[in-house]
Design a protein around this motif. Structure first.
Motif, PDB file in Angstrom:
ATOM      1  N   VAL A 104     -37.849  -0.065 -89.508  1.00  0.00           N
ATOM      2  CA  VAL A 104     -39.239   0.221 -89.840  1.00  0.00           C
ATOM      3  C   VAL A 104     -39.298   0.477 -91.336  1.00  0.00           C
ATOM      4  O   VAL A 104     -38.361   1.001 -91.922  1.00  0.00           O
ATOM      5  N   SER A 105     -40.367   0.065 -91.953  1.00  0.00           N
ATOM      6  CA  SER A 105     -40.457   0.191 -93.400  1.00  0.00           C
ATOM      7  C   SER A 105     -40.569   1.649 -93.822  1.00  0.00           C
ATOM      8  O   SER A 105     -41.106   2.479 -93.097  1.00  0.00           O
ATOM      9  N   VAL A 106     -40.029   1.950 -95.011  1.00  0.00           N
ATOM     10  CA  VAL A 106     -40.159   3.294 -95.565  1.00  0.00           C
ATOM     11  C   VAL A 106     -41.564   3.424 -96.139  1.00  0.00           C
ATOM     12  O   VAL A 106     -41.960   2.685 -97.033  1.00  0.00           O
ATOM     13  N   SER A 107     -42.333   4.345 -95.592  1.00  0.00           N
ATOM     14  CA  SER A 107     -43.731   4.490 -95.981  1.00  0.00           C
ATOM     15  C   SER A 107     -43.867   5.252 -97.292  1.00  0.00           C
ATOM     16  O   SER A 107     -42.951   5.957 -97.723  1.00  0.00           O
ATOM     17  N   TRP A 121     -45.651   9.293 -76.448  1.00  0.00           N
ATOM     18  CA  TRP A 121     -46.908   8.655 -76.815  1.00  0.00           C
ATOM     19  C   TRP A 121     -46.900   8.358 -78.310  1.00  0.00           C
ATOM     20  O   TRP A 121     -46.285   9.078 -79.094  1.00  0.00           O
ATOM     21  N   HIS A 122     -47.615   7.310 -78.692  1.00  0.00           N
ATOM     22  CA  HIS A 122     -47.893   7.103 -80.109  1.00  0.00           C
ATOM     23  C   HIS A 122     -48.930   8.151 -80.509  1.00  0.00           C
ATOM     24  O   HIS A 122     -50.025   8.195 -79.940  1.00  0.00           O
ATOM     25  N   ASP A 144     -50.644   9.313 -87.137  1.00  0.00           N
ATOM     26  CA  ASP A 144     -49.815   8.223 -87.663  1.00  0.00           C
ATOM     27  C   ASP A 144     -50.399   6.885 -87.215  1.00  0.00           C
ATOM     28  O   ASP A 144     -50.464   6.600 -86.018  1.00  0.00           O
ATOM     29  N   LYS A 145     -50.818   6.079 -88.168  1.00  0.00           N
ATOM     30  CA  LYS A 145     -51.502   4.817 -87.856  1.00  0.00           C
ATOM     31  C   LYS A 145     -50.576   3.602 -87.910  1.00  0.00           C
ATOM     32  O   LYS A 145     -51.054   2.469 -87.838  1.00  0.00           O
ATOM     33  N   ALA A 182     -47.780   1.583 -82.340  1.00  0.00           N
ATOM     34  CA  ALA A 182     -48.726   1.159 -81.298  1.00  0.00           C
ATOM     35  C   ALA A 182     -48.160  -0.019 -80.508  1.00  0.00           C
ATOM     36  O   ALA A 182     -48.301  -0.093 -79.278  1.00  0.00           O
ATOM     37  N   LYS A 183     -47.508  -0.926 -81.208  1.00  0.00           N
ATOM     38  CA  LYS A 183     -46.922  -2.109 -80.564  1.00  0.00           C
ATOM     39  C   LYS A 183     -45.852  -1.701 -79.557  1.00  0.00           C
ATOM     40  O   LYS A 183     -45.826  -2.197 -78.424  1.00  0.00           O
ATOM     41  N   TRP A 184     -44.975  -0.773 -79.949  1.00  0.00           N
ATOM     42  CA  TRP A 184     -43.896  -0.360 -79.054  1.00  0.00           C
ATOM     43  C   TRP A 184     -44.436   0.413 -77.857  1.00  0.00           C
ATOM     44  O   TRP A 184     -43.921   0.278 -76.747  1.00  0.00           O
TER      45      TRP A 184
END
Length: 323
Positions: A119-122, A278-279, A284-285, A290-292
């Motif tokens: 996952v990208s570093v935000s 849960w997401h 956190d957007k 959400a996909k996972w």
């Protein structure tokens, strides 16, 4: 002849050592251990052809490269690339043996895998923690874990209170003199300050305590359905492992809110895909979360096997309201 025997031993014994810690987490742990003990891991000599002195030289180089990496490796592929780049010019058998020891991808395999992080570093990353191995009692539930970070880590050393450092030194002296009553009293003082002495490969290390709230997910509370399963899955993933934690914020309970990586796996991804969290969309957007979650919903696994699983944030709200 000696090299051939070593390589033959390695091939014969690989199956017997499949249960040993491996991957980026194990390499990170051993680098930390080398920094404090100057000892290379036991058993490495069966995988490589050079002397222990040469092995120590590699670990010194890799440790320095690891510290300078921004961000530090978080997947097996990234760790393998760092090792290969750092040891460029060394014997091929040694480099491949070192990678094999940690079950990291070989140079040929690296061409077959993606260079993309899980996952990208935000934006908003505050700091990174590299933890000591997590113990069994450190997991509170499916989205919270307590970790300890060595006082040699720059994040910790820069804020280490003098009285804690002094207490640790006095405790070491007391133990040396077999004055265990004084040593225990000093350790209680250290613990009360948010630190602890951790035994790492028979060497005591002063470490700071951090409570980590997994960013972007909300796991079932222990008293609602799938609370135990969520807790147990997180524990299974992190127990005995050194973790990489990317910290983005601190919540109102004083916990660090961050992304956790274990042996190259993004922990939140695993929890969401298994339907054990849960997401937490309100905080956190990130679309990948959400996909996972949706993948688990479609498969009706974990908490999604129920028609209307209880939302942990609603359960907490009802509890606070006395319902």
């Amino acid at each position: 002849m000696g090299n051939a025997i070593r390589l033959l031993y390695r091939k014969c014994c690989t199956a017997a050592t499949d249960d040993k810690p491996h991957g980026v987490s194990a390499l990170s742990r051993d680098l930390f251990s080398f920094e404090t003990t100057s000892q290379v891991p036991e058993g490495l000599g069966s995988y490589v052809v050079s002397s222990i002195k040469a092995q120590a030289n590699w670990y010194g180089k890799i440790l320095e490269a690891w510290k300078q990496a921004k961000p530090r490796p978080q997947t097996d592929e990234e760790a393998a690339r760092l090792v290969i780049t750092t040891l460029k010019g060394h014997k091929k058998a040694d480099v491949e043996g070192l990678l094999s020891f940690y079950r990291l991808p070989s140079p040929g395999k690296l061409d077959e895998v993606s260079n993309e992080s899980p996952v990208s570093v935000s934006e908003g990353l505050k700091f990174e923690l590299q933890t000591l191995p997590v113990d069994q009692k450190s997991v509170a539930d499916g989205d919270t874990v307590t970790v300890y970070v060595s006082s040699t880590d720059p994040i910790v050393s820069s804020t280490l209170p003098k009285d804690v450092s002094l207490a640790a030194a006095k405790r070491a002296k007391a133990r040396e003199n077999k004055n265990y009553t004084e040593a225990d009293a000093l350790h209680k003082k250290i613990i009360a300050s948010g630190y602890r002495m951790i035994n790492v490969q028979n060497k005591e290390v002063l470490a700071k305590k951090f409570r980590i709230r997994l960013r972007g997910i909300d796991a079932p509370e222990s008293k609602i359905p799938f609370g135990k399963e969520s807790h147990d899955e997180l524990l299974k993933m992190v127990e005995g492992k050194s973790l990489k934690v990317l910290v983005y914020a601190e919540d109102r309970y004083g916990r660090c809110v961050g992304d956790i990586y274990c042996n190259g796996k993004f922990v939140q991804e695993v929890m969401l895909k298994k339907g054990l969290a849960w997401h937490y969309l309100a905080y956190d957007k990130r679309p990948e979360l959400a996909k996972w979650e949706n993948e688990a919903k479609q498969k009706r696994i974990g908490l999604w096997a129920a028609k209307n699983p209880e939302k942990p944030w609603e359960w907490r709200k009802n509890k606070r309201g006395g319902n």
